[in-house]
Design a protein around this motif. Structure first.
Motif, PDB file in Angstrom:
ATOM      1  N   CYS A  42      -1.423   3.008   1.512  1.00  0.00           N
ATOM      2  CA  CYS A  42      -1.928   2.027   2.485  1.00  0.00           C
ATOM      3  C   CYS A  42      -1.734   0.594   2.012  1.00  0.00           C
ATOM      4  N   TYR A  43      -1.722   0.364   0.713  1.00  0.00           N
ATOM      5  CA  TYR A  43      -1.623  -1.001   0.198  1.00  0.00           C
ATOM      6  C   TYR A  43      -0.216  -1.560   0.406  1.00  0.00           C
ATOM      7  N   GLU A  81      14.256   8.624   1.649  1.00  0.00           N
ATOM      8  CA  GLU A  81      13.659   7.310   1.349  1.00  0.00           C
ATOM      9  C   GLU A  81      12.199   7.306   1.807  1.00  0.00           C
ATOM     10  N   CYS A  82      11.531   8.438   1.522  1.00  0.00           N
ATOM     11  CA  CYS A  82      10.153   8.643   1.981  1.00  0.00           C
ATOM     12  C   CYS A  82       9.189   8.476   0.808  1.00  0.00           C
ATOM     13  N   ASP A  83       8.215   7.584   0.978  1.00  0.00           N
ATOM     14  CA  ASP A  83       7.221   7.355  -0.084  1.00  0.00           C
ATOM     15  C   ASP A  83       6.436   8.625  -0.381  1.00  0.00           C
ATOM     16  N   MET A 132       3.929  11.859  15.291  1.00  0.00           N
ATOM     17  CA  MET A 132       2.595  11.535  14.783  1.00  0.00           C
ATOM     18  C   MET A 132       1.944  12.684  14.011  1.00  0.00           C
ATOM     19  N   ASN A 133       2.564  13.886  14.036  1.00  0.00           N
ATOM     20  CA  ASN A 133       2.092  14.961  13.151  1.00  0.00           C
ATOM     21  C   ASN A 133       2.191  14.540  11.689  1.00  0.00           C
ATOM     22  N   ARG A 134       3.157  13.652  11.394  1.00  0.00           N
ATOM     23  CA  ARG A 134       3.404  13.246  10.004  1.00  0.00           C
ATOM     24  C   ARG A 134       2.491  12.100   9.562  1.00  0.00           C
ATOM     25  N   CYS A 135       1.784  11.483  10.485  1.00  0.00           N
ATOM     26  CA  CYS A 135       1.009  10.273  10.176  1.00  0.00           C
ATOM     27  C   CYS A 135      -0.103  10.569   9.169  1.00  0.00           C
ATOM     28  N   ILE A 136      -0.241   9.718   8.160  1.00  0.00           N
ATOM     29  CA  ILE A 136      -1.300   9.900   7.151  1.00  0.00           C
ATOM     30  C   ILE A 136      -2.388   8.825   7.295  1.00  0.00           C
ATOM     31  N   HIS A 137      -2.363   8.090   8.403  1.00  0.00           N
ATOM     32  CA  HIS A 137      -3.394   7.098   8.733  1.00  0.00           C
ATOM     33  C   HIS A 137      -3.550   6.013   7.674  1.00  0.00           C
ATOM     34  N   CYS A 138      -2.415   5.543   7.172  1.00  0.00           N
ATOM     35  CA  CYS A 138      -2.472   4.458   6.186  1.00  0.00           C
ATOM     36  C   CYS A 138      -2.781   3.126   6.875  1.00  0.00           C
ATOM     37  N   THR A 139      -2.578   3.072   8.188  1.00  0.00           N
ATOM     38  CA  THR A 139      -2.830   1.890   9.054  1.00  0.00           C
ATOM     39  C   THR A 139      -1.956   0.677   8.731  1.00  0.00           C
ATOM     40  N   ARG A 140      -0.837   0.857   8.024  1.00  0.00           N
ATOM     41  CA  ARG A 140       0.051  -0.291   7.777  1.00  0.00           C
ATOM     42  C   ARG A 140       0.569  -0.854   9.099  1.00  0.00           C
ATOM     43  N   CYS A 141       0.955   0.036  10.026  1.00  0.00           N
ATOM     44  CA  CYS A 141       1.501  -0.425  11.308  1.00  0.00           C
ATOM     45  C   CYS A 141       0.453  -1.194  12.098  1.00  0.00           C
ATOM     46  N   VAL A 142      -0.792  -0.723  12.047  1.00  0.00           N
ATOM     47  CA  VAL A 142      -1.889  -1.383  12.765  1.00  0.00           C
ATOM     48  C   VAL A 142      -2.094  -2.792  12.216  1.00  0.00           C
ATOM     49  N   ARG A 143      -2.133  -2.890  10.895  1.00  0.00           N
ATOM     50  CA  ARG A 143      -2.393  -4.191  10.264  1.00  0.00           C
ATOM     51  C   ARG A 143      -1.223  -5.148  10.448  1.00  0.00           C
ATOM     52  N   PHE A 144       0.000  -4.635  10.440  1.00  0.00           N
ATOM     53  CA  PHE A 144       1.151  -5.513  10.659  1.00  0.00           C
ATOM     54  C   PHE A 144       1.107  -6.113  12.057  1.00  0.00           C
ATOM     55  N   LEU A 145       0.893  -5.266  13.067  1.00  0.00           N
ATOM     56  CA  LEU A 145       0.928  -5.775  14.444  1.00  0.00           C
ATOM     57  C   LEU A 145      -0.249  -6.689  14.749  1.00  0.00           C
ATOM     58  N   ASP A 190       9.913   0.153   8.692  1.00  0.00           N
ATOM     59  CA  ASP A 190      10.050  -0.033   7.237  1.00  0.00           C
ATOM     60  C   ASP A 190       8.724   0.182   6.527  1.00  0.00           C
ATOM     61  N   LEU A 191       7.630  -0.236   7.177  1.00  0.00           N
ATOM     62  CA  LEU A 191       6.321  -0.168   6.530  1.00  0.00           C
ATOM     63  C   LEU A 191       5.788   1.261   6.450  1.00  0.00           C
ATOM     64  N   CYS A 192       6.150   2.098   7.417  1.00  0.00           N
ATOM     65  CA  CYS A 192       5.603   3.454   7.463  1.00  0.00           C
ATOM     66  C   CYS A 192       6.024   4.228   6.209  1.00  0.00           C
ATOM     67  N   PRO A 193       5.063   4.730   5.407  1.00  0.00           N
ATOM     68  CA  PRO A 193       5.428   5.397   4.146  1.00  0.00           C
ATOM     69  C   PRO A 193       5.839   6.858   4.344  1.00  0.00           C
TER      70      PRO A 193
END
Length: 682
Positions: A34-35, A107-109, A144-157, A195-198
């Motif tokens: 998330c960081y 290239e997946c975190d 969205m099955n893959r989403c880990i709820h890091c919220t990077r996309c939310v915070r960017f937008l 790019d932000l999505c890990p």
């Protein structure tokens, strides 16, 4: 500085850093999802756990704890290792095993961190939850099955882009990242969340299932689809560009790029001009280079100098403009112009036509006045910098222009040009704020400079800059925001009419009446081409766009991805493109076409290679000798014989952000965006 100990190693770091930043500064790796250093801290993935001696009795999230004097940190104890393995075990409960078909694969975190810090086995075998696919528009593919709820996309937008379009809905294990109501993500910077999505929850829709990262070769270059000159990396396979990604450049675009920069690449391979053409009757017939250059040279030789003109387009590079200018001057014609929109910019006063504050310098300003500009569509990267500074506080922003919606709070002063006169004389209420500001700046949009009274507007802006201490040795708040990548370079190399020469408006008017008999268009597509129907048109460009439709001779050139070339961005920063793929068919680099044509005209140029042309550019000004740097410009006050302001209110030209040039107009992806966001296909 603060003295701390990390893994038994004593070190000094800056006060105010978080533990994760301090570890990064001394070269200790801490995994994270998330960081992100450019986003607000969320502290919700718990992957960055470390132990702090004398602190809480359990591992703490290193992204959310600031360092303190004497702090002792452990990042690799068995307890920390076990905690990280546990976090990954929980994250993978619901994560689908679809790496072989996931575009993020390679290239997946999540892949990388699981390999480095995971346990390798899982004790959990619950049913994986399923989340419906979301439709975010024509650019972003979701799984969205893959989403880990890091919220990077939310915070960017919400923070960087300023559009607040994504958020978490539901509770507990039912949490989903979604738009609150079903709609497309409308931000001009939306592609950055890919790019932000890990993980592979957000991927590029146009790139979907096209290639794997290990198949691609990379070329570092710059973008020229707006005037910012963002640093990009072109990924290509064979002769085809597969995708475009941002490169880190703190001074220009940080690590963001606009959606037009990122997704227009599919326009590079369609509607291309790949061989010379000549109009015979009413049809364009393909010919070889010899015939095309012979016909073009014959027409130019037989035309009187005052009856020919040259217009440079928005994507033209400095080398080709320099050679075309020299060719026209050797033919005796001074009718040249690079200002397709007719903006009245002063060629011999560099400080009056560049963004003097610079993109990075915006962060040092403490007041901003927008003069008939909408940076959101004219330069989204500059707009993101303005918003970044706005969020730091103590940054009043005002606008003189139409009442439009900005992505930050703006005090609307009105749309009457007379307000500038009031501010210049110190009679406006806004003057109080201007006087109190230490580093004030203003931004003049191009639409303010295409008006009949633009000379008066520039002169008033200059007066305001001087009266309110905007221009000093350590600060310059006078800024012109360009939309076209070629504009500053064209002005730098002098691609404007000399005394007695005709500017763009005079050229088009006289071409319509038949007084101008031959016009050379160097990729000029943003003009009213209907006015050139009565004249002989030589079009040099890379796409079958507006200019090619009315051409009598077509000379196929190369795009910015296909040549080594020099551009100057809106800050006045000289930047160079690199060749990633070769131009198609018989197309050539632009400077070489003009050099070859000059030989057919019997003119001698002292340039045998691109290196020779660059050496000539170096003699024009210090900016060309200092690539990738901003050269300080000497301030020369702008004067006007008489201040005459029009009563016509300021207005912005209707603009489709996704289609501003021949490349983006050829792009299917940009056509899809236009349909999605503007309701029509073009």
């Amino acid at each position: 500085m603060v003295k701390i100990t990390i893994n038994s190693r004593k070190c000094e770091v800056e006060a105010g850093l978080t533990i994760i930043q301090a570890c990064e500064a001394v070269g200790v790796e801490i995994p994270r999802f998330c960081y992100h250093e450019r986003l607000a801290i969320a502290g919700n993935c718990r992957m960055c756990l470390v132990e702090v001696e004398g602190g809480p009795p359990k591992p703490v999230a290193s992204c959310a704890i600031p360092v303190a004097e004497g702090m002792i940190i452990h990042t690799n104890t068995p307890r920390v290792k076990k905690a990280r393995e546990g976090v990954l075990e929980f994250l993978l409960i619901n994560h689908p095993l679809d790496c072989p078909i996931c575009d993020q694969g390679g290239e997946c975190d999540l892949q990388d961190i699981t390999m480095a810090y995971g346990k390798g086995t899982s004790r959990l075998d619950e049913h994986k939850r399923a989340v419906p696919k979301k439709h975010f528009g024509p650019l972003i593919e979701t799984a969205m099955n893959r989403c880990i709820h890091c919220t990077r996309c939310v915070r960017f937008l919400s923070d960087v882009a300023g559009t607040n379009e994504l958020g978490g809905i539901g509770k507990g294990e039912n949490v989903e990242i979604s738009t609150y109501i079903e709609r497309h993500i409308s931000s001009e910077l939306s592609g950055n969340i890919i790019d932000l999505c890990p993980v592979g929850a957000l991927t590029s829709k146009p790139y979907s299932f096209k290639a794997r990262p290990w198949e691609l070769l990379h070329c570092e270059t710059i973008d020229v689809l707006d005037a910012v000159g963002s640093a990009i990396r072109v990924d290509y396979r064979g002769p085809e560009v597969m995708r475009i990604l941002p490169r880190l450049n703190e001074e220009v675009n940080e690590e963001w790029i606009s959606d037009k920069t990122r997704f227009t690449y599919d326009g590079l391979k369609v509607q291309r001009l790949d061989q010379p053409y000549i109009k015979k009757g009413s049809k364009l017939i393909p010919v070889d280079w010899n015939e095309a250059l012979t016909v073009a040279a014959k027409k130019l030789r037989s035309t009187r100098p005052n009856k020919m003109a040259a217009i440079a387009g928005d994507l033209a590079d400095c080398e080709s403009m320099l050679l075309l200018k020299e060719m026209m001057h050797k033919l005796g014609s001074a009718n040249i112009d690079c200002r397709q929109d007719g903006a009245r910019l002063i060629q011999n006063n560099r400080g009056s036509y560049v963004f003097n504050t610079t993109a990075q310098g915006i962060e040092n300003a403490d007041l901003c006045l927008l003069i008939n500009t909408n940076p959101r569509v004219e330069a989204p990267i500059i707009n993101a910098r303005i918003r970044k500074r706005y969020l730091q506080g103590n940054f009043p922003i005002a606008s003189i222009g139409p009442d439009i919606e900005y992505l930050y709070h703006v005090e609307k002063l009105g749309d009457n040009p007379g307000i500038l006169n009031e501010i210049a004389k110190g009679n406006h209420k806004f003057c109080k704020l201007l006087s109190a500001a230490k580093n004030p700046m203003f931004i003049i949009g191009q639409d303010a400079l295409t008006r009949d009274d633009s000379e008066s507007i520039l002169a008033l802006a200059s007066t305001i800059a001087e009266n309110f201490n905007m221009v000093r040795d350590d600060w310059n708040g006078f800024n012109v925001l360009h939309k076209a990548a070629a504009r500053v370079g064209g002005l730098d190399v002098g691609f404007v009419p000399k005394k007695g020469g005709k500017d763009i408006n005079q050229t088009l008017k006289q071409a319509e009446s038949g007084d101008i008999e031959a016009v050379y268009l160097l990729g000029a597509d943003e003009i009213d081409t209907s006015k050139l129907e009565n004249t002989f048109v030589i079009y040099q460009g890379h796409h079958g766009d507006r200019g090619a439709h009315i051409a009598d001779v077509i000379l196929p050139g190369a795009t910015y991805i296909e040549k080594y070339a020099t551009y100057v961005n809106t800050e006045g920063r000289v930047q160079r493109t690199n060749l990633a793929v070769f131009p198609p068919g018989e197309a050539k680099e632009d400077w070489l076409i003009i050099k070859n044509l000059s030989q057919y005209l019997g003119l001698s140029f002292p340039y045998d290679s691109l290196f020779d042309v660059k050496k000539k550019l170096d003699t024009i000004g210090p900016q060309f000798r200092n690539a990738d740097q901003v050269v300080k410009n000497k301030w020369v006050p702008i004067t006007c014989d008489e201040i005459k302001l029009s009563s016509v209110p300021f207005a912005l030209k209707e603009c489709n952000f996704y289609m501003t040039d021949s490349i983006s107009r050829a792009s299917k992806t940009m056509a899809d965006c236009t349909k999605a966001f503007y309701g029509h296909a073009s």
